[in-house]
Motif scaffolding. Structure first.
Motif, PDB file in Angstrom:
ATOM      1  N   THR A  97      37.249  31.881  44.738  1.00  0.00           N
ATOM      2  CA  THR A  97      38.455  32.649  45.065  1.00  0.00           C
ATOM      3  C   THR A  97      39.580  32.395  44.055  1.00  0.00           C
ATOM      4  OG1 THR A  97      39.287  30.938  46.582  1.00  0.00           O
ATOM      5  CG2 THR A  97      37.973  32.711  47.544  1.00  0.00           C
ATOM      6  N   ARG A 121      38.979  35.022  40.315  1.00  0.00           N
ATOM      7  CA  ARG A 121      38.667  36.404  40.680  1.00  0.00           C
ATOM      8  C   ARG A 121      39.737  37.354  40.166  1.00  0.00           C
ATOM      9  NH1 ARG A 121      40.298  37.080  47.071  1.00  0.00           N
ATOM     10  NH2 ARG A 121      41.932  35.504  47.135  1.00  0.00           N
ATOM     11  N   ASN A 122      39.438  38.628  40.296  1.00  0.00           N
ATOM     12  CA  ASN A 122      40.334  39.677  39.803  1.00  0.00           C
ATOM     13  C   ASN A 122      40.640  39.483  38.318  1.00  0.00           C
ATOM     14  OD1 ASN A 122      41.871  42.011  40.037  1.00  0.00           O
ATOM     15  ND2 ASN A 122      43.729  40.905  40.592  1.00  0.00           N
ATOM     16  N   LEU A 123      39.587  39.101  37.574  1.00  0.00           N
ATOM     17  CA  LEU A 123      39.728  38.887  36.130  1.00  0.00           C
ATOM     18  C   LEU A 123      39.017  40.008  35.387  1.00  0.00           C
ATOM     19  CD1 LEU A 123      39.058  35.036  35.804  1.00  0.00           C
ATOM     20  CD2 LEU A 123      41.246  36.216  36.053  1.00  0.00           C
ATOM     21  N   ILE A 124      39.769  40.951  34.891  1.00  0.00           N
ATOM     22  CA  ILE A 124      39.171  42.048  34.137  1.00  0.00           C
ATOM     23  C   ILE A 124      38.651  41.558  32.795  1.00  0.00           C
ATOM     24  CG2 ILE A 124      41.237  42.845  32.915  1.00  0.00           C
ATOM     25  CD1 ILE A 124      38.582  45.036  34.704  1.00  0.00           C
ATOM     26  N   ASP A 153      34.397  40.855  33.006  1.00  0.00           N
ATOM     27  CA  ASP A 153      34.158  42.065  33.799  1.00  0.00           C
ATOM     28  C   ASP A 153      32.683  42.159  34.205  1.00  0.00           C
ATOM     29  OD1 ASP A 153      34.857  44.354  35.076  1.00  0.00           O
ATOM     30  OD2 ASP A 153      34.859  45.627  33.308  1.00  0.00           O
ATOM     31  N   SER A 212      33.593  35.107  45.155  1.00  0.00           N
ATOM     32  CA  SER A 212      34.674  36.031  44.820  1.00  0.00           C
ATOM     33  C   SER A 212      34.727  36.386  43.349  1.00  0.00           C
ATOM     34  CB  SER A 212      36.020  35.435  45.265  1.00  0.00           C
ATOM     35  OG  SER A 212      36.075  35.336  46.660  1.00  0.00           O
ATOM     36  N   ASP A 234      35.341  39.457  44.762  1.00  0.00           N
ATOM     37  CA  ASP A 234      36.809  39.478  44.740  1.00  0.00           C
ATOM     38  C   ASP A 234      37.449  39.403  46.118  1.00  0.00           C
ATOM     39  OD1 ASP A 234      37.376  39.764  41.769  1.00  0.00           O
ATOM     40  OD2 ASP A 234      36.089  41.483  42.116  1.00  0.00           O
ATOM     41  N   SER A 235      36.646  39.345  47.180  1.00  0.00           N
ATOM     42  CA  SER A 235      37.213  39.094  48.501  1.00  0.00           C
ATOM     43  C   SER A 235      36.190  38.380  49.358  1.00  0.00           C
ATOM     44  CB  SER A 235      37.641  40.397  49.185  1.00  0.00           C
ATOM     45  OG  SER A 235      36.529  41.029  49.816  1.00  0.00           O
ATOM     46  N   TRP A 278      43.715  35.169  32.265  1.00  0.00           N
ATOM     47  CA  TRP A 278      44.630  35.660  33.321  1.00  0.00           C
ATOM     48  C   TRP A 278      45.718  36.520  32.670  1.00  0.00           C
ATOM     49  CZ3 TRP A 278      41.784  31.371  34.513  1.00  0.00           C
ATOM     50  CH2 TRP A 278      41.278  31.293  35.806  1.00  0.00           C
TER      51      TRP A 278
END
Length: 461
Positions: A70, A73-76, A79, A323, A327-328, A460
């Motif tokens: 967690t 995550r949310n790391l473009i 990808d 995640s 991502d969740s 990030w």
């Protein structure tokens, strides 16, 4: 107060063998278990919950996750949809190796909070992130977080033993020896594994994956688990079979069969690259499969034919997965996605399972996978694990005639109204009852920035 009485629930979806639904009914909890379901129930000194307009469901059981992710995550910049599994592992492990025990604690708290808010009451986590900075503390820190939140926690003690120079993707800071891995598994079993009814903590021996471990790691895992009477888990059929063939001359499932890492006490994550003959061997041995829809979609990988697998006799359960590839930690979202994925292939496969069948994959099948015959359905003497949704909102209009299929069909993926675990309210009216949520969120963000974001600023962005 040890008793809870849910009064006049609009529907109680049991997920029992008869697929019963009780309408305008009550449910009585005494301590950790359900003691009655019916109309006009009464109980002295019980906390009464108004069930008007509410649907009650068994708590979902998550059978594969990586809580520590967690915080990655949310790391473009990494990808997943554009990477193979092995390429993704090579990139992201460079971050994983810097994780410490504070990251483990707060990231696990984050994942478990998300699970509770979305109807999951029992969570299995495959914790394989052991670094120089974490030492042997990760499962201990996770048990600490789970106790604070009130979630049932099955800890998969994972690990990687094959160094990068011998063909794995594992940085030196994350490699353990087989001896230290097995020794710590034994310590954790002796410390936390509770096999009694309504247990809140159990241990699963879970070497991370065959491609990143020595063979003796799996051999010794089988010996320890069978000696201690605990379950076994690993990643399998996730794109690694050709690598295993190059190394050993056989595919991964056969490799596991030869060392006994298969059977009714074993469940594999993913299993999407297996052949029909291999699925037949899984069915014959009563080995379980944890289906994780999000990483399959994000990675563009084959989608399990759950209808076919169940017809073969395989117990398929549902996992959120880590995640970093999801991502969740929203299992209602995983439920919805899994159902839609099955429906997408309906015509070519000659049918698919229903939304209600998928709910049973996420509940009773999850309980079976973890060996919990005391959980997974709403029945007398079963553990008092459940979640409640309030159907009185305008968005439910026109859909509430079928409570069994509602969740996945209608896309009910937001936070639930209430979650009860082991007879205790752990989430209600948008708030976790056991912790100061804002405090933990603030502290967790600080830990993420200090330990990870500051060391990898280019990731990030």
């Amino acid at each position: 107060m040890s008793k809870i009485l849910i009064k006049n629930a609009k529907a109680i979806v049991t997920c029992n063998e008869k697929d019963e639904v009780f309408y305008d009914a009550d449910l009585l909890i005494d301590g950790p278990k359900i003691v009655a379901i019916g109309k006009d129930l009464k109980a002295e000194e019980a906390e009464v919950i108004d069930g008007k307009g509410k649907f009650v469901y068994p708590g979902m059981v998550n059978t594969h996750h990586h809580f520590f992710q967690t915080f990655v995550r949310n790391l473009i910049t990494i990808d997943y949809p554009h990477l193979t599994v092995m390429d993704w592992i090579d990139k992201i492990y460079r971050i994983f190796q810097k994780i410490d025990d504070q990251v483990i604690y707060y990231s696990s708290m984050t994942a478990m909070a998300d699970l509770l808010k979305h109807g999951c009451t029992t969570a299995f986590d495959h914790q394989y992130c052991y670094t120089t900075a974490t030492g042997k503390s990760p499962v201990d820190r996770q048990m600490e977080a789970a106790a604070q939140l009130g979630i049932r926690y099955h800890a998969g003690r994972g690990g990687n033993t094959l160094p990068r120079e011998e063909g794995s993707s594992i940085p030196a800071a994350m490699v353990e020896s087989t001896e230290e891995f097995i020794k710590d598994c034994e310590r954790l079993i002796d410390t936390y594994h509770d096999a009694s009814p309504y247990s809140m903590s159990q241990i699963v021996v879970s070497p991370c994956q065959p491609i990143n471990c020595y063979k003796d790691t799996f051999v010794e895992s089988v010996k320890l688990a069978r000696d201690k009477g605990v379950r076994l888990h690993t990643h399998l059929g996730e794109g690694e079979s050709e690598g295993i063939r190059a190394r050993y001359g056989i595919r991964t499932l056969e490799w596991c069969e030869q060392i006994g890492f298969i059977g009714e006490d074993v469940f594999y994550a993913h299993a999407w690259e297996l052949t029909s003959e291999e699925y037949a061997r899984i069915a014959q041995t009563k080995t379980g499969i944890s289906h994780c829809p999000a990483p399959a979609v994000l990675g563009g990988f084959p989608i399990l034919d759950i209808k076919k697998l169940q017809e073969m006799g395989i117990v398929v359960s549902l996992g959120c997965d880590g995640s970093a590839t999801n991502d969740s930690s929203n299992e209602l979202d995983a439920l919805r996605m899994a159902y839609l994925m099955q429906a997408y292939h309906t015509k070519e496969r000659g049918g698919s399972i229903s939304a209600y069948d998928m709910l049973k994959v996420a509940t009773i099948n999850g309980a079976k996978t973890l060996g919990r015959n005391d959980l997974g359905s709403l029945e007398i003497e079963k553990g008092a694990d459940l979640f409640i949704i309030d159907t009185r909102g305008l968005e439910f209009t026109g859909a509430i005639h079928d409570p069994k299929n509602l969740l996945a069909r209608a896309g009910v993926t937001g936070p639930v109204w209430m979650t009860i675990v082991n007879g205790k309210i752990v989430y209600a009216d948008g708030h976790l009852t056991g912790v100061d949520e804002e405090k933990f969120a603030r502290e967790g963000e600080g830990v993420c920035t200090k330990v990870l974001r500051s060391q990898f600023p280019n990731y990030w962005k």
